[in-house]
Write an enzyme that holds these catalytic residues in place. Sequence first.
Site, mmCIF file in Angstrom:
data_model
loop_
_atom_site.group_PDB
_atom_site.id
_atom_site.type_symbol
_atom_site.label_atom_id
_atom_site.label_comp_id
_atom_site.label_asym_id
_atom_site.label_seq_id
_atom_site.Cartn_x
_atom_site.Cartn_y
_atom_site.Cartn_z
ATOM 1 N N GLU A 220 0.955 -1.123 -0.032
ATOM 2 C CA GLU A 220 0.193 -0.209 0.082
ATOM 3 C C GLU A 220 1.114 1.329 0.040
ATOM 4 O OE1 GLU A 220 -3.143 0.539 -0.612
ATOM 5 O OE2 GLU A 220 -3.730 -1.514 -0.595
ATOM 6 N N TYR B 85 -6.237 6.713 4.147
ATOM 7 C CA TYR B 85 -6.470 5.638 3.149
ATOM 8 C C TYR B 85 -5.881 4.640 3.474
ATOM 9 C CZ TYR B 85 -5.824 2.966 -0.824
ATOM 10 O OH TYR B 85 -5.595 1.764 -1.497
ATOM 11 N N ASP C 163 -9.324 6.676 -1.761
ATOM 12 C CA ASP C 163 -8.370 7.255 -2.412
ATOM 13 C C ASP C 163 -9.012 7.842 -3.922
ATOM 14 O OD1 ASP C 163 -8.873 5.211 -4.382
ATOM 15 O OD2 ASP C 163 -6.891 4.500 -4.100
#
Length: 364
Positions: A48, A131, A149
């Site tokens: 991520e 996020y 996002d």
Amino acid sequence: METEVFDSALISYLAGPLIAWFEVNARVLPWRSTSEKKVSPYGIWVSEIMLQQTRVEAVKGYYARFLRALPDMQALAGVQEDKLLKLWEGLGYYSRARNLQKAAKTVAAQYGGELPADYKALKSLPGIGPYTAGAVASLAFRIPVPAVDGNVLRVISRILDSHLDISLPETKAAVEDMLSQVMSGGPAHDRPDLFNQALMELGAVVCIPNGAPQCFLCPVREFCLGYQHGTAEDLPVKAPKKPRRVEERTVLLLRWGKTTALRKRPGKGLLAGMWELPNIEGFYSAGELENCLQIPKGCIRSIRPLGEARHIFTHIQWEMQGFEVDLSDGCVLNCLGALVWESPAVIRKSYPLPSALKAYSKLI
Ligand code: SF4
């Protein structure tokens, strides 16, 4: 604010079909769990962070290399900074790598080396915003929290035909609130990992940006208000970004025998702590360089222009010109800061160089 835009009913209704679509159509990605392979929370977190600002295809190789070199939290917490930045070399936004390590140290010290299964605790770690905290919490621990996002904002704007500016924090907050409500029950609550990934995946491969949604492939087309109203291609609404500041730089490939000069950037700011070819602000001709660098007479054996290059950062644009300068023995340069002189092989192996200067550093 147009309250109907954030009505959660339609998205709640679509949660099941979106999850079903995702289960059949999900791309196989190295950081995605499958029935045969379970990716650790550590792997999900690293992916991520890498995927912030970087395309999936570009991340794949880096992710594999990073996890081979630093397979767990302890390895990341203890790695030397130059080795860490070398693993990140070319991915850009190097503060991401530094924050990963800071967070790993915190996790090692406060959570026994395991990422906490708690949204707020995740969000308090360096480099983890709402996020990423939502993505890690839902994907790694199945905690029902949204992960919003740009992809998700675009998909939601189109499905709900929302014309609110998605660059405004209040729009993002309202979408998060609406999705939190969606995830408080039903299929999105039971499988938050699949629901969040379904929204992200739809945005990445079907409801794609730049006015080109592939509605004919879309599993929710029948219910999508943007599609029905013919507005999807014009959505989402996003205020134009401020123009980038342009900086001119002269980059120097300084040779001394078989070695080349490198310099370390300051520990804060753009490309903090990276190694770079020495460079100075402004454009200079070969003749002006000697004066400007205060190089003693007779020190320069040759100067060769290396052409122009450009690198675009988020807020700054570098317009560069380069020179290869061959120096004589005993020549001392005082005005470029502390230089180290290394052979090409050592530089390639041990020094993390930013891709911003790639046009010149590839000539090392
Ligand atoms: Fe996006 Fe088109 Fe699907 Fe609507 S129908 S969600 S605009 S791809």
